[in-house]
Write a protein that holds these residues in place. Sequence first.
Motif, PDB file in Angstrom:
ATOM      1  N   CYS A  68       0.795  -1.232   0.000  1.00 51.71           N
ATOM      2  CA  CYS A  68       0.000   0.000   0.000  1.00 51.71           C
ATOM      3  C   CYS A  68       0.826   1.280   0.000  1.00 51.71           C
ATOM      4  O   CYS A  68       0.363   2.306  -0.469  1.00 51.71           O
ATOM      5  N   LYS A  69       2.007   1.257   0.564  1.00 58.24           N
ATOM      6  CA  LYS A  69       2.879   2.441   0.613  1.00 58.24           C
ATOM      7  C   LYS A  69       2.207   3.644   1.265  1.00 58.24           C
ATOM      8  O   LYS A  69       2.402   4.769   0.859  1.00 58.24           O
ATOM      9  N   ALA A  70       1.405   3.423   2.282  1.00 63.59           N
ATOM     10  CA  ALA A  70       0.745   4.519   2.997  1.00 63.59           C
ATOM     11  C   ALA A  70       1.516   4.809   4.281  1.00 63.59           C
ATOM     12  O   ALA A  70       2.243   3.964   4.795  1.00 63.59           O
ATOM     13  N   GLU A  71       1.351   6.026   4.803  1.00 64.09           N
ATOM     14  CA  GLU A  71       2.031   6.398   6.034  1.00 64.09           C
ATOM     15  C   GLU A  71       1.467   5.664   7.240  1.00 64.09           C
ATOM     16  O   GLU A  71       2.190   5.235   8.115  1.00 64.09           O
ATOM     17  N   GLN A  72       0.148   5.562   7.283  1.00 62.01           N
ATOM     18  CA  GLN A  72      -0.518   4.923   8.411  1.00 62.01           C
ATOM     19  C   GLN A  72      -1.500   3.885   7.885  1.00 62.01           C
ATOM     20  O   GLN A  72      -2.352   4.191   7.063  1.00 62.01           O
ATOM     21  N   LEU A  73      -1.355   2.676   8.375  1.00 62.50           N
ATOM     22  CA  LEU A  73      -2.246   1.589   7.962  1.00 62.50           C
ATOM     23  C   LEU A  73      -2.970   1.024   9.181  1.00 62.50           C
ATOM     24  O   LEU A  73      -2.385   0.906  10.257  1.00 62.50           O
ATOM     25  N   PRO A  74      -4.221   0.644   9.027  1.00 60.93           N
ATOM     26  CA  PRO A  74      -4.934   0.024  10.147  1.00 60.93           C
ATOM     27  C   PRO A  74      -4.369  -1.367  10.430  1.00 60.93           C
ATOM     28  O   PRO A  74      -4.035  -2.115   9.518  1.00 60.93           O
ATOM     29  N   PHE A  75      -4.265  -1.689  11.707  1.00 60.82           N
ATOM     30  CA  PHE A  75      -3.702  -2.967  12.129  1.00 60.82           C
ATOM     31  C   PHE A  75      -4.777  -4.017  12.393  1.00 60.82           C
ATOM     32  O   PHE A  75      -4.516  -5.219  12.339  1.00 60.82           O
ATOM     33  N   VAL A  76      -6.002  -3.581  12.633  1.00 60.56           N
ATOM     34  CA  VAL A  76      -7.077  -4.517  12.978  1.00 60.56           C
ATOM     35  C   VAL A  76      -7.359  -5.524  11.859  1.00 60.56           C
ATOM     36  O   VAL A  76      -7.579  -6.704  12.157  1.00 60.56           O
ATOM     37  N   PRO A  77      -7.346  -5.136  10.574  1.00 69.31           N
ATOM     38  CA  PRO A  77      -7.557  -6.168   9.546  1.00 69.31           C
ATOM     39  C   PRO A  77      -6.521  -7.287   9.598  1.00 69.31           C
ATOM     40  O   PRO A  77      -6.872  -8.467   9.473  1.00 69.31           O
ATOM     41  N   ALA A  78      -5.268  -6.949   9.818  1.00 66.04           N
ATOM     42  CA  ALA A  78      -4.231  -7.981   9.926  1.00 66.04           C
ATOM     43  C   ALA A  78      -4.451  -8.845  11.166  1.00 66.04           C
ATOM     44  O   ALA A  78      -4.280 -10.065  11.120  1.00 66.04           O
ATOM     45  N   LEU A  79      -4.854  -8.215  12.273  1.00 65.12           N
ATOM     46  CA  LEU A  79      -5.152  -8.976  13.487  1.00 65.12           C
ATOM     47  C   LEU A  79      -6.329  -9.922  13.269  1.00 65.12           C
ATOM     48  O   LEU A  79      -6.319 -11.065  13.723  1.00 65.12           O
TER      49      LEU A  79
END
Length: 126
Positions: free
Chosen positions: A105-116
């Motif tokens: 994605c190359k974004a500065e901030q990514l949500p972690f909940v989907p990976a969790l």
Amino acid sequence: MHYLEVFIIMPLFILAKQDWQMKLIDSRWLACPTFIACLQHDLPCLTIFVAYIVALIINRHLQEKFLGNGDLDILAAGACWLTGTDWLLWLTLACLLQLLLANYCKAEQLPFVPALTISFTWVIVG
């Protein structure tokens, strides 16, 4: 997979969608699953609660630079559902997924909940 695990997996998918869209989650979705887990697994709830409060204090002190409070809520709820080695496997898989997502994605901030959520489901089903 035990039929009660649906009570944690469904809210996790709802929270993953929320986190992806708004970068924010409503942790009240975790109240019922955490309560069920504590009853089902006969856990030392006070120990988990104290560790959770300490993690929140540390997170506030660090000004939430690395993990949001919602991520900590999910980690605490997951600790109620998984054993020690499964919990570590869950976190390892989540971190690996997040690294892959970050490269993609190359974004500065990514949500972690989907990976969790994906890694939790993988650990529970697998």
